[in-house]
Write a protein that holds these residues in place. Sequence first.
Motif, PDB file in Angstrom:
ATOM      1  N   LEU A  27       0.817  -1.208   0.000  1.00 17.57           N
ATOM      2  CA  LEU A  27       0.000   0.000   0.000  1.00 17.57           C
ATOM      3  C   LEU A  27       0.854   1.263   0.000  1.00 17.57           C
ATOM      4  N   SER A  28       1.996   1.221   0.673  1.00 18.01           N
ATOM      5  CA  SER A  28       2.862   2.398   0.740  1.00 18.01           C
ATOM      6  C   SER A  28       3.793   2.497  -0.459  1.00 18.01           C
ATOM      7  N   LEU A  29       3.700   1.510  -1.372  1.00 15.13           N
ATOM      8  CA  LEU A  29       4.515   1.457  -2.593  1.00 15.13           C
ATOM      9  C   LEU A  29       5.983   1.176  -2.297  1.00 15.13           C
ATOM     10  N   ARG A  59      -4.328 -14.522   1.139  1.00 13.09           N
ATOM     11  CA  ARG A  59      -5.252 -13.490   1.642  1.00 13.09           C
ATOM     12  C   ARG A  59      -5.096 -12.196   0.857  1.00 13.09           C
ATOM     13  N   LEU A  60      -3.870 -11.815   0.556  1.00 14.21           N
ATOM     14  CA  LEU A  60      -3.619 -10.599  -0.215  1.00 14.21           C
ATOM     15  C   LEU A  60      -4.131 -10.737  -1.647  1.00 14.21           C
ATOM     16  N   ALA A  61      -4.067 -11.942  -2.191  1.00 18.22           N
ATOM     17  CA  ALA A  61      -4.603 -12.182  -3.527  1.00 18.22           C
ATOM     18  C   ALA A  61      -6.115 -11.980  -3.535  1.00 18.22           C
ATOM     19  N   LEU A  65      -4.344  -7.429  -4.122  1.00 17.57           N
ATOM     20  CA  LEU A  65      -3.085  -6.716  -3.909  1.00 17.57           C
ATOM     21  C   LEU A  65      -1.887  -7.495  -4.457  1.00 17.57           C
ATOM     22  N   VAL A  66      -2.034  -8.800  -4.616  1.00 18.63           N
ATOM     23  CA  VAL A  66      -1.003  -9.600  -5.268  1.00 18.63           C
ATOM     24  C   VAL A  66      -1.669 -10.482  -6.306  1.00 18.63           C
ATOM     25  N   VAL A  67      -0.861 -10.954  -7.251  1.00 16.70           N
ATOM     26  CA  VAL A  67      -1.338 -11.854  -8.300  1.00 16.70           C
ATOM     27  C   VAL A  67      -0.520 -13.131  -8.233  1.00 16.70           C
ATOM     28  N   MET A  68      -1.216 -14.260  -8.103  1.00 18.95           N
ATOM     29  CA  MET A  68      -0.548 -15.561  -8.061  1.00 18.95           C
ATOM     30  C   MET A  68      -0.577 -16.140  -9.474  1.00 18.95           C
ATOM     31  N   LEU A  69       0.600 -16.309 -10.066  1.00 24.65           N
ATOM     32  CA  LEU A  69       0.723 -16.701 -11.459  1.00 24.65           C
ATOM     33  C   LEU A  69       0.710 -18.224 -11.617  1.00 24.65           C
ATOM     34  N   VAL A  76       3.439  -8.466  -6.880  1.00 21.91           N
ATOM     35  CA  VAL A  76       2.580  -7.380  -6.419  1.00 21.91           C
ATOM     36  C   VAL A  76       1.677  -6.971  -7.584  1.00 21.91           C
ATOM     37  N   ALA A  77       0.398  -6.818  -7.308  1.00 19.61           N
ATOM     38  CA  ALA A  77      -0.548  -6.494  -8.375  1.00 19.61           C
ATOM     39  C   ALA A  77      -0.176  -5.169  -9.032  1.00 19.61           C
ATOM     40  N   PRO A  78      -0.132  -5.143 -10.372  1.00 20.45           N
ATOM     41  CA  PRO A  78       0.126  -3.873 -11.063  1.00 20.45           C
ATOM     42  C   PRO A  78      -1.008  -2.889 -10.803  1.00 20.45           C
ATOM     43  N   ILE A  79      -0.712  -1.606 -10.915  1.00 23.41           N
ATOM     44  CA  ILE A  79      -1.753  -0.581 -10.893  1.00 23.41           C
ATOM     45  C   ILE A  79      -2.235  -0.406 -12.326  1.00 23.41           C
ATOM     46  N   ASP A  80      -3.455  -0.807 -12.592  1.00 17.93           N
ATOM     47  CA  ASP A  80      -3.994  -0.808 -13.955  1.00 17.93           C
ATOM     48  C   ASP A  80      -4.511   0.583 -14.301  1.00 17.93           C
ATOM     49  N   VAL A  81      -3.638   1.393 -14.873  1.00 13.07           N
ATOM     50  CA  VAL A  81      -4.008   2.764 -15.205  1.00 13.07           C
ATOM     51  C   VAL A  81      -5.086   2.815 -16.282  1.00 13.07           C
TER      52      VAL A  81
END
Length: 239
Positions: A27-29, A59-61, A65-69, A76-81
């Motif tokens: 969250l804090s980058l 839990r974060l997934a 906030l995270v992506v499990m591949l 860490v989940a990308p910020i989808d602009v």
Amino acid sequence: MSDETEIKRAKGTGAKFAYEAIRDEILSLTLAPGALLDETSLADRFGMSRSPVREALIRLAGEDLVVMLANRSTIVAPIDVTSFPKYVEALDIAQRMNTRLAAELRSDADLKAIAKRQRAFEAAVKTGKHLAMSEANKQFHMAIADAGKNPYLSGFYQRLLDQGRRMLHLHFQYLERTHDGYLLTDEHADMLDAIRDRDIPRADALAHAHTRQFRDNFIGFMQENYSATMPLATPQAAE
């Protein structure tokens, strides 16, 4: 108390600690979008086995906030602009509806709770710590949502606020460079006044303006830092 109970408690505590530590860094980058999260390295860092780390990542997934591949790695989940216009559209609707309902239905106890959260946000701003600021900002808006007495709308709103916290941190960084202080503190105070006065149209207008300010500053930040590599279009939904 049995050894088995002690082990279960230790596991639960470990997973909670890992979850909170990783979540705060996302969250804090501190952990950048797209960063690889290695379970073994995290387990060594926290002084625990991989199992609680894995539990924390799952839990974060669930919180996006995270992506499990597929290859069993986690990032860490990308910020989808590219989805930002749709995000702002949803945030605008949720923010306006919850603020309108709060102006209509608030109790004296609700006003005290909102005012308390507003003071907490002002105190967080003075620390300059973005993680504390974004959490206090969320709690202020959720106090408004609670005053609206609609758990479905407040639940939807909370998820949006959680999803937007990393973008809010970028927004804070932009304000630090472009404004003397944080306009959010004044906007929050105005929203509280409108809710206190049961002025539904003004509460709605202020909530809408609040979303626009966040939208415009976030886009300004992105254009300032990433315009050379990332095309950005101004969303029209929140005009």
